[in-house]
Design an enzyme around this catalytic site. Structure first.
Site, PDB file in Angstrom:
ATOM      1  N   MET A  55       0.850  -1.205   0.000  1.00 14.18           N
ATOM      2  CA  MET A  55       0.000   0.000   0.000  1.00 14.18           C
ATOM      3  C   MET A  55       0.878   1.246   0.000  1.00 14.18           C
ATOM      4  O   MET A  55       1.868   1.301   0.722  1.00 14.18           O
ATOM      5  CB  MET A  55      -0.881   0.009   1.248  1.00 14.18           C
ATOM      6  CG  MET A  55      -1.731   1.266   1.380  1.00 14.18           C
ATOM      7  SD  MET A  55      -2.739   1.289   2.896  1.00 14.18           S
ATOM      8  CE  MET A  55      -1.555   1.955   4.063  1.00 14.18           C
ATOM      9  N   ASP A  92      -0.103   5.685  -1.122  1.00 16.17           N
ATOM     10  CA  ASP A  92      -0.935   6.856  -0.787  1.00 16.17           C
ATOM     11  C   ASP A  92      -2.399   6.555  -0.437  1.00 16.17           C
ATOM     12  O   ASP A  92      -3.039   5.721  -1.084  1.00 16.17           O
ATOM     13  CB  ASP A  92      -1.008   7.815  -1.975  1.00 16.17           C
ATOM     14  CG  ASP A  92       0.301   8.043  -2.660  1.00 16.17           C
ATOM     15  OD1 ASP A  92       1.334   7.596  -2.165  1.00 16.17           O
ATOM     16  OD2 ASP A  92       0.273   8.676  -3.729  1.00 16.17           O
ATOM     17  N   TRP A 142       6.007  -1.941  -4.665  1.00 18.15           N
ATOM     18  CA  TRP A 142       5.192  -1.140  -5.583  1.00 18.15           C
ATOM     19  C   TRP A 142       5.111  -1.838  -6.933  1.00 18.15           C
ATOM     20  O   TRP A 142       6.060  -2.482  -7.367  1.00 18.15           O
ATOM     21  CB  TRP A 142       5.830   0.255  -5.731  1.00 18.15           C
ATOM     22  CG  TRP A 142       4.964   1.228  -6.454  1.00 18.15           C
ATOM     23  CD1 TRP A 142       3.981   1.989  -5.918  1.00 18.15           C
ATOM     24  CD2 TRP A 142       5.004   1.538  -7.854  1.00 18.15           C
ATOM     25  NE1 TRP A 142       3.390   2.759  -6.900  1.00 18.15           N
ATOM     26  CE2 TRP A 142       3.996   2.498  -8.091  1.00 18.15           C
ATOM     27  CE3 TRP A 142       5.768   1.093  -8.937  1.00 18.15           C
ATOM     28  CZ2 TRP A 142       3.744   3.031  -9.358  1.00 18.15           C
ATOM     29  CZ3 TRP A 142       5.513   1.617 -10.191  1.00 18.15           C
ATOM     30  CH2 TRP A 142       4.514   2.577 -10.391  1.00 18.15           C
ATOM     31  N   PHE A 182      -3.390   5.549 -10.616  1.00 17.16           N
ATOM     32  CA  PHE A 182      -2.582   6.320  -9.666  1.00 17.16           C
ATOM     33  C   PHE A 182      -3.501   7.111  -8.715  1.00 17.16           C
ATOM     34  O   PHE A 182      -4.714   6.973  -8.749  1.00 17.16           O
ATOM     35  CB  PHE A 182      -1.645   7.263 -10.427  1.00 17.16           C
ATOM     36  CG  PHE A 182      -0.330   6.635 -10.835  1.00 17.16           C
ATOM     37  CD1 PHE A 182      -0.167   5.261 -10.891  1.00 17.16           C
ATOM     38  CD2 PHE A 182       0.760   7.437 -11.169  1.00 17.16           C
ATOM     39  CE1 PHE A 182       1.054   4.693 -11.261  1.00 17.16           C
ATOM     40  CE2 PHE A 182       1.984   6.881 -11.541  1.00 17.16           C
ATOM     41  CZ  PHE A 182       2.132   5.517 -11.591  1.00 17.16           C
ATOM     42  N   GLU A 225       3.868  16.222  -5.680  1.00 13.83           N
ATOM     43  CA  GLU A 225       2.867  15.154  -5.774  1.00 13.83           C
ATOM     44  C   GLU A 225       1.723  15.402  -4.790  1.00 13.83           C
ATOM     45  O   GLU A 225       1.872  16.119  -3.803  1.00 13.83           O
ATOM     46  CB  GLU A 225       3.514  13.799  -5.455  1.00 13.83           C
ATOM     47  CG  GLU A 225       4.613  13.419  -6.435  1.00 13.83           C
ATOM     48  CD  GLU A 225       5.232  12.047  -6.166  1.00 13.83           C
ATOM     49  OE1 GLU A 225       5.378  11.279  -7.119  1.00 13.83           O
ATOM     50  OE2 GLU A 225       5.571  11.759  -5.002  1.00 13.83           O
TER      51      GLU A 225
HETATM   52  C1  FRU Z   1       3.075   9.507  -4.427  1.00 12.96           C
HETATM   53  C2  FRU Z   1       2.909   8.892  -5.811  1.00 12.96           C
HETATM   54  C3  FRU Z   1       1.875   9.668  -6.607  1.00 12.96           C
HETATM   55  C4  FRU Z   1       1.383   8.651  -7.586  1.00 12.96           C
HETATM   56  C5  FRU Z   1       1.395   7.387  -6.770  1.00 12.96           C
HETATM   57  C6  FRU Z   1       1.690   6.150  -7.551  1.00 12.96           C
HETATM   58  O1  FRU Z   1       3.510   8.629  -3.455  1.00 12.96           O
HETATM   59  O2  FRU Z   1       4.166   8.858  -6.466  1.00 12.96           O
HETATM   60  O3  FRU Z   1       2.379  10.841  -7.193  1.00 12.96           O
HETATM   61  O4  FRU Z   1       0.102   8.949  -8.067  1.00 12.96           O
HETATM   62  O5  FRU Z   1       2.390   7.569  -5.770  1.00 12.96           O
HETATM   63  O6  FRU Z   1       1.524   5.005  -6.769  1.00 12.96           O
END
Ligand code: FRU
Length: 489
Positions: A25, A27, A51, A83, A204
């Site tokens: 997990m 964001d 990831w 995302f 982000e």
């Molecule tokens: C932030 C990020 C976002 C992106 C997501 C991808 O942690 O890099 O910018 O949408 O994670 O998992």
């Protein structure tokens, strides 16, 4: 049952923080309150503990503490992986997706590769739910917003702007924020662009919302939150914020802001955003963040799951001699997990004081102290002969700190061990701390949330002993309450 076969019984598994049932997990996404439920979606790789192809995992809660896991809400499709992004209640069916009723709309980034150029591509799409978030449909005409010139074009946060009667999207674009407006969540037009503060690395997961200064609803200012991947106060990734005004088109920061404002001075707060559609009678602005850092997130010693959220926190704007700042505190619902209390009598501490009791791994502590000649005061959370996480305040340098160099397992990444400091002035000579300790994290809130430090820790042994140390003179401890916390799982 062995420890590992119990649900949420693994060694470092958070007990009162949210973590996914299994696998990766990052964001928090799509935070929205609707018909009695707080929705929490999250960046999720259901197939691995690192990831990978991003999905939106999903959970709901009635009290922000106990979560019910629901099936994956959004999975990759022909437009790419899913995302980060946000969700709103479309109360008046502006989108026309709800046959005149209301429902949930998720706005997120579709990430794929452009067939012709083979370059990474990020475009915004929407999905909607007619059944309280239990099932989701992608909108037929996705994506709804693209810009072929911008490779980093992501993490839409959408809110309804009452004064200009339209939806506003806050989007991270390179090291800038772009604002877009829409009458219906489907067609978006460019409004303006903003940049400032730390532009050392890509931005982000932005968010923007109005907050009342010192609780006065007549005195509202807008707070723009944005994460920088690198260059924060700990050297790594961090949430930065700006205070200013927003007229429906342009965000104008206050001039007073000479230095960067950071929301948290630890290593492990990232991609934090706030819940949409909290009822007016509640009125809180509730924030939650991924409690981790990209610098080592893929390596932390969590064998079956990876990633947890911070405790949900309220954000408020407070004025002080230093100007306006965002203060944050755990939501009051957390107090319902307290079971029992140990009160240490008020006393002067000089040198070292070892508390006799042994405490559990999950604690909520309230500590108040004033200097009585001391230079530094420290609370040590001891977890074995060689291990302690130290929370301290240095009265000379006026720095609050968390030292996790000997906190337990630290060598899975060279970026992990360290001391993280936050500037903090005493209030009438006093420092008050609220410390939340879970099996693999510590969150420190100082002087009513004026400073916060959030860090992961991996102490090898179960129980905790607590020592207090006053150096260079004595410290008057005015209050020390220690509450064990119940597991929410
Ligand atoms: C932030 C990020 C976002 C992106 C997501 C991808 O942690 O890099 O910018 O949408 O994670 O998992």
């Amino acid at each position: 049952m062995t420890e590992f076969s119990k649900p949420y019984g693994e060694k470092y598994r958070p007990q009162f923080h949210f973590s996914p049932p299994a696998k990766w997990m990052n964001d928090p996404n799509g935070l929205v309150y609707y018909q009695g439920e707080y929705h929490l979606f999250y960046q999720h790789n259901p197939d691995d503990i690192v990831w990978g192809p991003m999905h939106w995992g999903h959970a709901v809660s009635k009290d922000l503490m106990h979560w019910e896991h629901l099936p994956i809400a959004l999975a990759p499709n022909e437009h790419g992986t899913i995302f980060s992004g946000s969700a709103v209640v479309d109360w008046h069916d502006t989108s026309g997706l709800f046959s005149g009723g209301h429902g949930l709309v998720a706005i997120f980034t579709h990430a794929d590769e452009c067939l012709e150029t083979k370059q990474h591509r990020q475009r915004q799409s929407i999905a909607y739910s007619l059944d309280k978030g239990r099932s989701w449909r992608f909108y037929d005409e996705n994506p709804v917003l693209a810009d072929p010139n911008e490779p980093d074009f992501r993490d839409p946060k959408v809110f309804w702007h009452e004064d200009s009667e339209k939806w506003v999207m806050v989007l991270a674009v390179g090291t800038r924020i772009r604002f877009y407006g829409s009458p219906n969540l489907k067609e978006w037009e460019f409004l303006s662009e903003f940049t400032g503060g730390c532009t050392a690395s890509v931005w982000e997961c932005p968010d923007m919302f109005p907050l009342a200064v010192d609780g006065n609803p007549e005195n509202l200012h807008w707070v723009l939150l944005v994460d920088v991947q690198d260059g924060g106060p700990t050297g790594g990734a961090s949430p930065m914020y700006f205070i200013g005004d927003f007229d429906g088109v342009t965000f104008t920061p206050h001039k007073q802001q000479a230095d960067n404002l950071w929301l948290d001075y630890g290593r492990d707060v990232y991609a934090g955003v706030t819940w949409s559609d909290i009822p007016a009678e509640d009125g809180r602005r509730i924030f939650i963040a991924w409690m981790n850092s990209w610098q080592y997130a893929n390596e932390i010693p969590a064998p079956s799951w990876r990633g947890a959220m911070t405790v949900p926190r309220t954000l408020e704007l407070r004025s002080s001699a230093q100007g306006l700042s965002v203060v944050q505190n755990p939501v009051q619902e957390l107090e319902s997990l307290r079971k029992g209390r140990t009160t240490i009598p008020a006393q002067a501490v000089e040198g070292r004081l070892e508390l006799e009791q042994e405490f559990s791994e999950c604690l909520d502590l309230e500590l108040e102290f004033v200097a009585n000649g001391a230079e530094e005061f420290r609370l040590q959370l001891v977890s074995g002969d060689q291990e302690a996480t130290v929370v301290g305040y240095n009265f000379t340098t006026q720095q609050l700190f968390v030292d996790r160099r000997r906190s337990g397992e630290v060598d899975f990444s060279p970026a992990f061990a360290g001391v993280h400091q936050a500037p903090l002035v005493t209030e009438d000579g006093k420092i008050s701390l609220r410390i939340l300790l879970d099996k693999s994290s510590i969150e420190v809130f100082a002087n009513g949330g004026q400073a916060a430090i959030t860090d992961l820790i991996f102490p090898r042994e179960g129980s905790r002993r607590i020592n207090l140390t006053s150096e260079g003179g004595s410290t008057q401890v005015r209050k020390l309450n220690i509450y064990p916390l119940a597991s929410v799982w």
